[in-house]
Design an enzyme around this catalytic site. Structure first.
Site, PDB file in Angstrom:
ATOM      1  N   ASP A   1       3.479   1.024  43.623  1.00 48.71           N
ATOM      2  CA  ASP A   1       3.270   2.203  42.778  1.00 48.71           C
ATOM      3  C   ASP A   1       1.774   2.506  42.734  1.00 48.71           C
ATOM      4  OD1 ASP A   1       3.707   4.309  41.049  1.00 48.71           O
ATOM      5  OD2 ASP A   1       4.773   3.134  39.538  1.00 48.71           O
ATOM      6  N   HIS A   2       1.465   3.755  42.454  1.00 45.50           N
ATOM      7  CA  HIS A   2       0.073   4.150  42.256  1.00 45.50           C
ATOM      8  C   HIS A   2      -0.363   3.762  40.844  1.00 45.50           C
ATOM      9  CE1 HIS A   2       0.937   7.387  45.468  1.00 45.50           C
ATOM     10  NE2 HIS A   2       0.195   6.462  46.017  1.00 45.50           N
TER      11      HIS A   2
ATOM     12  N   TYR B   1       3.792   6.704  38.022  1.00 48.16           N
ATOM     13  CA  TYR B   1       5.234   6.990  38.076  1.00 48.16           C
ATOM     14  C   TYR B   1       5.695   7.360  39.484  1.00 48.16           C
ATOM     15  CZ  TYR B   1       3.842   7.823  33.162  1.00 48.16           C
ATOM     16  OH  TYR B   1       3.273   7.741  31.907  1.00 48.16           O
ATOM     17  N   HIS B   2       5.162   6.627  40.480  1.00 49.38           N
ATOM     18  CA  HIS B   2       5.522   6.858  41.875  1.00 49.38           C
ATOM     19  C   HIS B   2       6.095   5.594  42.519  1.00 49.38           C
ATOM     20  CE1 HIS B   2       2.200  10.202  42.043  1.00 49.38           C
ATOM     21  NE2 HIS B   2       3.300  10.607  41.434  1.00 49.38           N
ATOM     22  N   PRO B   3       7.148   4.977  41.952  1.00 48.12           N
ATOM     23  CA  PRO B   3       7.685   3.747  42.551  1.00 48.12           C
ATOM     24  C   PRO B   3       8.275   4.024  43.926  1.00 48.12           C
ATOM     25  CG  PRO B   3       9.187   4.596  40.872  1.00 48.12           C
ATOM     26  CD  PRO B   3       7.934   5.413  40.780  1.00 48.12           C
TER      27      PRO B   3
END
Length: 524
Positions: A291-292, A462-464
């Site tokens: 994730d980021h 919120y970029h899994p």
């Protein structure tokens, strides 16, 4: 039990695309979504998306305590409504870097280099500004210029140039590096989610059966092949459906591996520990989580110019009137209007992305600070840290166990430290100073203190991704046509198939992945 040509699990960014493509090709499709319809104005009015986070239209996933982040639990909201993430995100249209996709190809994902995916990006795009070698027009996905530019967002763009960063009008063009304003997935000053574009185009087709409020419990597997799906409706009734051709999982990087493992597809020893019969031993299911990660630099001003208070009282009434009368004003904003991409390490490509919010923001578990201010948020574009998704039990209603391992790799901490330093420099530049800004946190402290600050409030963007990755090695879960290895008639088409996280926001890449999945299916 009803039978369909195809069953798509998850009506998010990817699922809506697949439903459109398959129905348009004359196939019957069952599209299942756990959440409710997207029938709230907070989704469709761009600036109000924050009102959706934490409601029934989002899943609020949580990591285990993060050792490299002061043992804090990080929260990862994900879409739980028609359109999924494309209905609850900040609408930023970013594809990533050409090198991201070339790296996928080098890792054994044939046909996934930049030259392969660029035509797909162009085909699905309807860009209001660009029509060239990098951009297309006439596609379902609406891409627009920002209709509102907050003074703080504009000041950031000028300030970044004052510290030596170049202006870039198109982050998805010849090069990503630079600072500027984000294009957004909006049209007519409304959110252009995949539900409002792709899905809407086929909603009235008799070939599409759409069921919301239906949580997928697992796959039906016959002789090791996917034959259908079982689900539970909001009223507690269980249902089953059969697929003549294939089942496609589009539940996202946190739910898709869960569904596979509940169905007996995953690491054999872990499944056996929960008493789940093993259908296919795939040790890579749930591995490779990425994730980021970001850490905010906060500036404060005595001038009442930020977003604080704009959603209350007479200011809220004025904003609503402006939007209702002419689709203008603050409510037409995607809030995160400006930002950019910077190579902070000298590696030859950006390794940090900036998201700028004209307000002091917190996160899902931390309230924002008081006062008028700005949040400059550098994030790590290509994290080295890797986590893992596993089950807690064999019960579908139980939450996953997510070991994020965020910031575990020293390289990630170093990258974020460089990003924070650059954010502080931008905040101190003349254009930000002209608005009366002074630094609130982290302040003029040493590297060790800044790293402590980062660990104390770092959060995900919120970029899994990556938990069912594509490839040809023993830990790969899907092949280069997104077919689950060893499980016929089953594919995955969402962020979980990314071998490595793309360098930027993930919505556009997920749409591209779904478009390619449809291509593979229809060419078979």
């Amino acid at each position: 039990m009803q039978t369909y040509d195809y069953i798509v699990a998850g009506a998010g960014s990817s699922g809506c695309v697949l439903a459109n493509r398959l129905v348009s090709a004359g196939k019957s499709v069952l599209l299942l979504e756990a959440g409710p319809r997207d029938n709230t104005p907070f989704i469709h009015v761009p600036a109000t998306f924050v009102r959706v986070l934490g409601t029934k239209r989002t899943w609020m996933y949580q990591t285990e305590p993060e050792p490299a982040a002061n043992d804090r639990v990080m929260t990862i909201p994900q879409g739980r409504t028609l359109g999924g993430g494309s209905s609850v995100n900040a609408m930023i249209y970013i594809r990533g870097q050409a090198e991201d996709y070339d790296e996928w190809r080098q890792r054994g994902c044939r046909g996934w280099g930049y030259e392969d995916v660029l035509p797909v990006f162009r085909r699905c795009e309807d860009n209001e500004t660009y029509s060239n070698a990098f951009h297309g027009v006439g596609g379902p996905l609406k891409v627009s210029e920002p209709r509102h530019r907050h003074p703080i967002s504009s000041a950031f763009v000028r300030a970044a140039q004052e510290v030596g960063l170049p202006f870039n009008a198109d982050f998805n063009g010849a090069q990503q590096a630079g600072i500027g304003f984000y294009q957004t997935t909006t049209f007519a000053q409304r959110r252009g989610s995949t539900a409002a574009t792709y899905l809407k185009a086929v909603r009235r087709s008799p070939l599409l059966t759409l069921r919301t409020g239906c949580t997928v419990l697992g796959l039906d597997l016959e002789n090791g092949a996917a034959s259908g799906i079982c689900y539970r409706a909001d009223n507690g009734e269980n249902g089953r459906a059969a697929a003549r051709e294939e089942v496609i999982l589009c539940a996202g990087a946190l739910a898709t591996p869960k569904l596979l493992m509940l169905s007996g597809v995953g690491p054999a020893a872990e499944l056996a520990a929960f008493g789940i019969p093993v259908v296919r031993d795939l040790p890579g299911v749930g591995e490779n989580f990425q994730d980021h990660i970001t850490a905010s630099v906060y500036g404060i001003t005595e001038r009442p110019i930020s977003l604080k208070g704009q959603d209350r009282g007479w200011r809220a009434a004025v904003n609503a009137l402006q939007y209702l009368c002419g689709r203008g004003g603050l409510l037409a904003s995607n809030v995160v209007e400006s930002g950019g991409f910077v190579d902070t390490s000298g590696c030859g490509r950006p390794d940090v992305q900036f998201h700028v919010t004209p307000a002091l923001v917190g996160d899902a578990t931390r309230q924002p600070m008081e006062g008028h201010g700005v949040s400059i948020n550098p994030c790590i574009l290509r994290p080295v840290s890797r986590g893992k998704v596993t089950l807690r039990s064999a019960e579908p209603q139980d939450a996953i166990r997510l070991v994020g391992n965020n910031l575990a790799a020293p390289e990630d901490v170093d990258t974020l430290l460089r990003g924070v330093k650059l954010a502080r420099a931008i905040l101190a530049a003349p254009s930000m100073q002209a608005l009366g800004f002074s630094e609130l946190t982290p302040g003029d402290v040493g590297d060790a203190e800044t790293v402590s600050y980062i660990r104390s409030l770092a959060k995900t963007v919120y970029h899994p991704a990556g938990t069912c990755r594509m490839g040809n090695d023993p830990l790969a879960v899907v092949d280069d046509q997104l077919r689950v290895k060893g499980v016929p008639r089953l594919r995955v088409a969402d962020a979980s198939v990314m071998p490595t996280l793309v360098s930027g926001n993930t919505n556009a890449p997920c749409i591209m992945i779904a478009e390619r999945c449809a291509d593979f299916i229809l060419a078979a």
